[in-house]
Design a protein around this motif. Structure first.
Motif, PDB file in Angstrom:
ATOM      1  N   VAL A 158      18.131   9.644  -5.979  1.00  0.00           N
ATOM      2  CA  VAL A 158      19.134   9.956  -4.956  1.00  0.00           C
ATOM      3  C   VAL A 158      20.121  10.979  -5.501  1.00  0.00           C
ATOM      4  N   HIS A 159      20.581  10.783  -6.748  1.00  0.00           N
ATOM      5  CA  HIS A 159      21.529  11.717  -7.359  1.00  0.00           C
ATOM      6  C   HIS A 159      20.944  13.126  -7.448  1.00  0.00           C
ATOM      7  N   GLN A 160      19.641  13.196  -7.705  1.00  0.00           N
ATOM      8  CA  GLN A 160      18.996  14.501  -7.845  1.00  0.00           C
ATOM      9  C   GLN A 160      18.563  15.086  -6.503  1.00  0.00           C
ATOM     10  N   GLY A 161      18.845  14.397  -5.417  1.00  0.00           N
ATOM     11  CA  GLY A 161      18.499  14.910  -4.101  1.00  0.00           C
ATOM     12  C   GLY A 161      17.028  14.781  -3.758  1.00  0.00           C
ATOM     13  N   ARG A 162      16.312  13.938  -4.476  1.00  0.00           N
ATOM     14  CA  ARG A 162      14.885  13.762  -4.207  1.00  0.00           C
ATOM     15  C   ARG A 162      14.620  12.595  -3.268  1.00  0.00           C
ATOM     16  N   LEU A 163      15.677  11.828  -2.978  1.00  0.00           N
ATOM     17  CA  LEU A 163      15.608  10.741  -2.008  1.00  0.00           C
ATOM     18  C   LEU A 163      16.883  10.773  -1.178  1.00  0.00           C
ATOM     19  N   PRO A 164      16.825  10.357   0.080  1.00  0.00           N
ATOM     20  CA  PRO A 164      18.049  10.265   0.879  1.00  0.00           C
ATOM     21  C   PRO A 164      18.911   9.099   0.401  1.00  0.00           C
ATOM     22  N   ASN A 165      20.153   9.072   0.833  1.00  0.00           N
ATOM     23  CA  ASN A 165      21.059   8.004   0.419  1.00  0.00           C
ATOM     24  C   ASN A 165      20.587   6.618   0.848  1.00  0.00           C
ATOM     25  N   ASN A 166      19.911   6.558   1.972  1.00  0.00           N
ATOM     26  CA  ASN A 166      19.386   5.275   2.466  1.00  0.00           C
ATOM     27  C   ASN A 166      17.877   5.403   2.688  1.00  0.00           C
ATOM     28  N   PRO A 167      17.090   5.353   1.601  1.00  0.00           N
ATOM     29  CA  PRO A 167      15.650   5.551   1.731  1.00  0.00           C
ATOM     30  C   PRO A 167      14.973   4.387   2.450  1.00  0.00           C
ATOM     31  N   SER A 168      13.883   4.706   3.100  1.00  0.00           N
ATOM     32  CA  SER A 168      13.113   3.683   3.800  1.00  0.00           C
ATOM     33  C   SER A 168      12.292   2.880   2.794  1.00  0.00           C
ATOM     34  N   SER A 169      11.674   1.816   3.260  1.00  0.00           N
ATOM     35  CA  SER A 169      10.831   0.982   2.387  1.00  0.00           C
ATOM     36  C   SER A 169       9.669   1.791   1.825  1.00  0.00           C
ATOM     37  N   ARG A 170       9.089   2.641   2.658  1.00  0.00           N
ATOM     38  CA  ARG A 170       7.981   3.465   2.196  1.00  0.00           C
ATOM     39  C   ARG A 170       8.443   4.448   1.129  1.00  0.00           C
ATOM     40  N   GLU A 171       9.609   5.057   1.336  1.00  0.00           N
ATOM     41  CA  GLU A 171      10.144   6.004   0.363  1.00  0.00           C
ATOM     42  C   GLU A 171      10.487   5.304  -0.959  1.00  0.00           C
ATOM     43  N   ILE A 172      10.982   4.095  -0.878  1.00  0.00           N
ATOM     44  CA  ILE A 172      11.291   3.331  -2.094  1.00  0.00           C
ATOM     45  C   ILE A 172      10.019   3.022  -2.865  1.00  0.00           C
ATOM     46  N   ALA A 173       8.968   2.629  -2.155  1.00  0.00           N
ATOM     47  CA  ALA A 173       7.694   2.329  -2.810  1.00  0.00           C
ATOM     48  C   ALA A 173       7.125   3.575  -3.486  1.00  0.00           C
ATOM     49  N   GLU A 174       7.199   4.708  -2.805  1.00  0.00           N
ATOM     50  CA  GLU A 174       6.712   5.956  -3.391  1.00  0.00           C
ATOM     51  C   GLU A 174       7.561   6.365  -4.597  1.00  0.00           C
ATOM     52  N   ALA A 175       8.867   6.119  -4.515  1.00  0.00           N
ATOM     53  CA  ALA A 175       9.759   6.448  -5.629  1.00  0.00           C
ATOM     54  C   ALA A 175       9.428   5.609  -6.851  1.00  0.00           C
ATOM     55  N   ARG A 176       9.131   4.339  -6.649  1.00  0.00           N
ATOM     56  CA  ARG A 176       8.769   3.465  -7.766  1.00  0.00           C
ATOM     57  C   ARG A 176       7.469   3.934  -8.418  1.00  0.00           C
ATOM     58  N   ASP A 177       6.517   4.347  -7.615  1.00  0.00           N
ATOM     59  CA  ASP A 177       5.267   4.876  -8.174  1.00  0.00           C
ATOM     60  C   ASP A 177       5.540   6.141  -8.977  1.00  0.00           C
ATOM     61  N   LEU A 178       6.431   6.994  -8.470  1.00  0.00           N
ATOM     62  CA  LEU A 178       6.766   8.229  -9.175  1.00  0.00           C
ATOM     63  C   LEU A 178       7.421   7.918 -10.520  1.00  0.00           C
ATOM     64  N   LEU A 179       8.340   6.966 -10.533  1.00  0.00           N
ATOM     65  CA  LEU A 179       9.026   6.611 -11.770  1.00  0.00           C
ATOM     66  C   LEU A 179       8.076   6.026 -12.806  1.00  0.00           C
ATOM     67  N   MET A 180       6.993   5.426 -12.359  1.00  0.00           N
ATOM     68  CA  MET A 180       6.034   4.846 -13.290  1.00  0.00           C
ATOM     69  C   MET A 180       5.067   5.877 -13.852  1.00  0.00           C
ATOM     70  N   ASP A 181       5.074   7.089 -13.308  1.00  0.00           N
ATOM     71  CA  ASP A 181       4.231   8.161 -13.841  1.00  0.00           C
ATOM     72  C   ASP A 181       4.927   8.755 -15.068  1.00  0.00           C
ATOM     73  N   PRO A 182       4.316   8.695 -16.257  1.00  0.00           N
ATOM     74  CA  PRO A 182       4.998   9.139 -17.485  1.00  0.00           C
ATOM     75  C   PRO A 182       5.499  10.572 -17.420  1.00  0.00           C
ATOM     76  N   ALA A 183       4.663  11.484 -16.924  1.00  0.00           N
ATOM     77  CA  ALA A 183       5.066  12.889 -16.863  1.00  0.00           C
ATOM     78  C   ALA A 183       6.270  13.067 -15.952  1.00  0.00           C
ATOM     79  N   ALA A 184       6.233  12.448 -14.776  1.00  0.00           N
ATOM     80  CA  ALA A 184       7.352  12.554 -13.839  1.00  0.00           C
ATOM     81  C   ALA A 184       8.596  11.899 -14.409  1.00  0.00           C
ATOM     82  N   ASN A 185       8.422  10.796 -15.125  1.00  0.00           N
ATOM     83  CA  ASN A 185       9.556  10.080 -15.682  1.00  0.00           C
ATOM     84  C   ASN A 185      10.281  10.909 -16.736  1.00  0.00           C
TER      85      ASN A 185
END
Length: 262
Positions: A158-185
């Motif tokens: 959210v701070h980096q502008g890659r998610l809205p301030n109030n993300p949806s459930s789908r966006e949260i799930a996708e964000a968690r998957d992104l954070l678990m990717d080593p390169a993206a992390n």
């Protein structure tokens, strides 16, 4: 029932070993401090200031602006130092860092961040991560707030502008998957440090080098503090940045063996 009992006994045994190591380290530090005080070879004025020390005014400002906290409890700090002495765990952490080395260098150059700062943060977060917290069902359960090698939360996206301030459930799930990717992390960690440099009024194109000046070392300590939020964290990061094994891992290169002349 027997396997569960054995696991419990093993967990207690490991915790006891770690605590024993931590207590011994604490006693050694106390003895060393006493010897230093007795020697009287240096005056207070001759001792260089510690960049990991923050004045009351600095702490008040950082707490008000960034919401950081005080240090871990003394027992938790001893436990952390005890964990650092477990060689199999350290070897596993270094192995994981070795696989991240290309990503560390790429993002360090892209975001103008000292690669040793990225490495030190990754070492600490991997070394002290909780078992099982990277399992997909745990990640998506919402039981843990930070994910991946750098232990980043959805709020950073959210701070980096890659998610809205109030993300949806789908966006949260996708964000968690992104954070678990080593390169993206790793990329998100470098981007976070760059963002914090800007928030502190630092030159985002300047690669801070702790050994170059106290000012750079203080800036690094502040960035580490803002990343983790615990007051004892900056000293650990500065110490890891001087670790010979981590230096060798990041700056060494493997040369192909020359074919023997016949």
């Amino acid at each position: 029932m027997v396997p569960d009992a054995l696991k419990s006994v093993s967990a207690v045994a490991i915790a006891s070993v770690v605590l024993a190591i931590g207590v011994r380290l604490g006693l050694q530090q106390t003895d060393a401090a006493g010897d230093l005080a007795d020697s009287g070879s240096q005056t207070t004025q001759e001792i260089a200031p510690n960049p990991a020390d923050f004045s009351a005014e600095e702490l008040e400002h950082l707490q008000r602006r960034f919401g950081v906290h005080g240090p871990q409890t003394p027992l938790a700090q001893l436990f952390t130092r005890g964990v650092d002495q477990l060689e199999p765990l350290r070897a596993n952490t270094l192995s994981r860092l070795r696989s991240l080395k290309p990503m560390i260098w790429r993002e360090a150059k892209h975001h103008q961040i000292n690669p040793m700062l990225i490495t030190a943060i990754l070492f600490d977060e991997i070394q002290h991560s909780k078992p099982g917290e990277d399992l997909p069902f745990v990640v998506h359960s919402g039981l843990v707030d930070t994910h991946g090698p750098a232990q980043l939360g959805i709020s950073e996206l959210v701070h980096q502008g890659r998610l809205p301030n109030n993300p949806s459930s789908r966006e949260i799930a996708e964000a968690r998957d992104l954070l678990m990717d080593p390169a993206a992390n790793v990329e998100l960690l470098a981007a976070k440090l760059s963002r914090l440099k800007g928030a502190l009024g630092l030159d985002r194109s300047s690669i801070l080098i702790a050994s170059r000046s106290y000012v750079d070392a203080k800036a690094i300590a502040t960035l580490a503090y803002l990343h983790n939020g615990k007051l004892d964290y900056p000293a650990r990061v500065l110490r890891y940045m001087q670790d010979p094994a981590l230096h060798g891992l990041i700056y060494s290169s493997v040369r192909p063996a020359l074919a023997p002349l016949i």
